[in-house]
Motif scaffolding. Structure first.
Motif, PDB file in Angstrom:
ATOM      1  N   SER A 154       0.835  -1.204   0.000  1.00  0.00           N
ATOM      2  CA  SER A 154       0.000   0.000   0.000  1.00  0.00           C
ATOM      3  C   SER A 154       0.869   1.252   0.000  1.00  0.00           C
ATOM      4  O   SER A 154       1.839   1.346   0.753  1.00  0.00           O
ATOM      5  CB  SER A 154      -0.904  -0.012   1.236  1.00  0.00           C
ATOM      6  N   ALA A 155       0.521   2.209  -0.852  1.00  0.00           N
ATOM      7  CA  ALA A 155       1.243   3.492  -0.899  1.00  0.00           C
ATOM      8  C   ALA A 155       0.334   4.550  -1.501  1.00  0.00           C
ATOM      9  O   ALA A 155      -0.625   4.237  -2.212  1.00  0.00           O
ATOM     10  CB  ALA A 155       2.523   3.369  -1.722  1.00  0.00           C
ATOM     11  N   HIS A 156       0.644   5.808  -1.211  1.00  0.00           N
ATOM     12  CA  HIS A 156      -0.116   6.931  -1.756  1.00  0.00           C
ATOM     13  C   HIS A 156       0.594   7.491  -2.982  1.00  0.00           C
ATOM     14  O   HIS A 156       1.820   7.484  -3.059  1.00  0.00           O
ATOM     15  CB  HIS A 156      -0.222   8.066  -0.726  1.00  0.00           C
ATOM     16  N   LYS A 157      -0.189   8.025  -3.901  1.00  0.00           N
ATOM     17  CA  LYS A 157       0.387   8.735  -5.031  1.00  0.00           C
ATOM     18  C   LYS A 157       1.102   9.979  -4.512  1.00  0.00           C
ATOM     19  O   LYS A 157       0.582  10.693  -3.647  1.00  0.00           O
ATOM     20  CB  LYS A 157      -0.714   9.143  -6.016  1.00  0.00           C
ATOM     21  N   SER A 158       2.317  10.226  -4.993  1.00  0.00           N
ATOM     22  CA  SER A 158       3.053  11.426  -4.590  1.00  0.00           C
ATOM     23  C   SER A 158       2.281  12.671  -5.013  1.00  0.00           C
ATOM     24  O   SER A 158       1.690  12.703  -6.093  1.00  0.00           O
ATOM     25  CB  SER A 158       4.443  11.444  -5.227  1.00  0.00           C
ATOM     26  N   ILE A 159       2.278  13.666  -4.155  1.00  0.00           N
ATOM     27  CA  ILE A 159       1.586  14.913  -4.478  1.00  0.00           C
ATOM     28  C   ILE A 159       2.609  16.022  -4.646  1.00  0.00           C
ATOM     29  O   ILE A 159       3.635  16.054  -3.973  1.00  0.00           O
ATOM     30  CB  ILE A 159       0.545  15.286  -3.398  1.00  0.00           C
ATOM     31  N   GLY A 160       2.322  16.932  -5.554  1.00  0.00           N
ATOM     32  CA  GLY A 160       3.202  18.058  -5.792  1.00  0.00           C
ATOM     33  C   GLY A 160       3.107  19.080  -4.669  1.00  0.00           C
ATOM     34  O   GLY A 160       2.234  19.010  -3.789  1.00  0.00           O
ATOM     35  N   ASP A 161       3.988  20.060  -4.704  1.00  0.00           N
ATOM     36  CA  ASP A 161       4.058  21.042  -3.628  1.00  0.00           C
ATOM     37  C   ASP A 161       2.819  21.926  -3.547  1.00  0.00           C
ATOM     38  O   ASP A 161       2.407  22.317  -2.454  1.00  0.00           O
ATOM     39  CB  ASP A 161       5.311  21.904  -3.797  1.00  0.00           C
ATOM     40  N   GLU A 162       2.203  22.231  -4.690  1.00  0.00           N
ATOM     41  CA  GLU A 162       1.008  23.086  -4.653  1.00  0.00           C
ATOM     42  C   GLU A 162      -0.155  22.361  -3.991  1.00  0.00           C
ATOM     43  O   GLU A 162      -0.883  22.934  -3.180  1.00  0.00           O
ATOM     44  CB  GLU A 162       0.645  23.547  -6.063  1.00  0.00           C
ATOM     45  N   THR A 163      -0.325  21.076  -4.309  1.00  0.00           N
ATOM     46  CA  THR A 163      -1.367  20.273  -3.671  1.00  0.00           C
ATOM     47  C   THR A 163      -1.091  20.123  -2.188  1.00  0.00           C
ATOM     48  O   THR A 163      -1.991  20.226  -1.349  1.00  0.00           O
ATOM     49  CB  THR A 163      -1.452  18.881  -4.335  1.00  0.00           C
ATOM     50  N   ALA A 164       0.176  19.868  -1.841  1.00  0.00           N
ATOM     51  CA  ALA A 164       0.554  19.737  -0.427  1.00  0.00           C
ATOM     52  C   ALA A 164       0.262  21.033   0.330  1.00  0.00           C
ATOM     53  O   ALA A 164      -0.210  21.000   1.476  1.00  0.00           O
ATOM     54  CB  ALA A 164       2.028  19.375  -0.307  1.00  0.00           C
ATOM     55  N   TRP A 165       0.528  22.173  -0.291  1.00  0.00           N
ATOM     56  CA  TRP A 165       0.273  23.467   0.335  1.00  0.00           C
ATOM     57  C   TRP A 165      -1.222  23.653   0.608  1.00  0.00           C
ATOM     58  O   TRP A 165      -1.622  24.126   1.672  1.00  0.00           O
ATOM     59  CB  TRP A 165       0.818  24.579  -0.546  1.00  0.00           C
ATOM     60  N   ASP A 166      -2.062  23.264  -0.363  1.00  0.00           N
ATOM     61  CA  ASP A 166      -3.517  23.363  -0.180  1.00  0.00           C
ATOM     62  C   ASP A 166      -3.978  22.492   0.984  1.00  0.00           C
ATOM     63  O   ASP A 166      -4.800  22.915   1.803  1.00  0.00           O
ATOM     64  CB  ASP A 166      -4.244  22.942  -1.464  1.00  0.00           C
TER      65      ASP A 166
END
Length: 202
Positions: A154-166
């Motif tokens: 099990s793993a999560h899709k990596s998220i970009g910095d803009e998504t992480a900021w939101d």
């Protein structure tokens, strides 16, 4: 047996951007981040998910250590410490010790070295190897959730910095910590499997 696995999450360096672009405290953090992402898009294009190392801060660092068959999970985040304190906490475990990571196109070694430079934190010999490169994959071309899923992990899709900021602005650091922990454990399982198949461990 002595090995380390690491996974990180970044956010825009709001304080650094204020200094870099001459912005005063009257400009909100939200607006400063917008300026950072605007410059990033102009310089790197819309397809670049992660900010350059001088534009981003390490917000979560998750490390799994195996030493003499004893294990230790260390997760450090910016909820209760500064990035300088975060680096001071994790760099002793990385200095001169080999660590495996899932890079995901993050340029993780460059990021850690650059952030250590910004905060004048000593980091003499970072031996960070991406699992993708050891598999002859280009970091960022295959997601950790794709390879891990194929292996039944099990793993999560990596998220970009803009998504992480939101996410950070709406929900705080906790969701990012959870994602880092899960993806670190997936990184560890993939790395151990690879080392076992290469006869590096039994």
């Amino acid at each position: 047996m002595n090995m380390r696995f690491i996974y990180c999450q970044t956010l825009p360096d709001v304080a650094g951007a204020r200094a870099l672009y001459g912005l005063d405290e009257g400009v909100s953090d939200k607006q400063v981040a917008k300026i950072v992402f605007h410059h990033h898009t102009q310089e790197q294009g819309r397809d670049a998910s992660f900010l350059a190392p001088f534009q981003a801060i390490l917000s979560v660092v998750a490390m799994f250590e195996i030493r003499d068959f004893e294990t230790r999970l260390v997760i450090t985040d910016i909820a209760d410490r500064s990035e300088m304190e975060l680096l001071a906490a994790v760099t002793p475990g990385l200095d001169g010790q080999q660590a495996l990571c899932w890079d995901g196109g993050h340029q993780l070694a460059a990021l850690i070295k650059t952030r250590a430079l910004v905060h004048a934190e000593r980091l003499k010999d970072l031996q960070l190897q991406s699992i993708e490169e050891s598999l002859s994959l280009v970091p960022g071309d295959v997601g950790i959730e794709q390879l891990a899923g194929r292996l039944g992990i099990s793993a999560h899709k990596s998220i970009g910095d803009e998504t992480a900021w939101d996410i950070y602005r709406k929900e705080g650091i906790a969701p990012l910590v959870d994602r880092c922990r899960d993806n670190l454990l997936a990184t560890t399982l993939i790395g151990l499997r690879q080392m076992w198949l290469a006869d590096l461990i039994d």
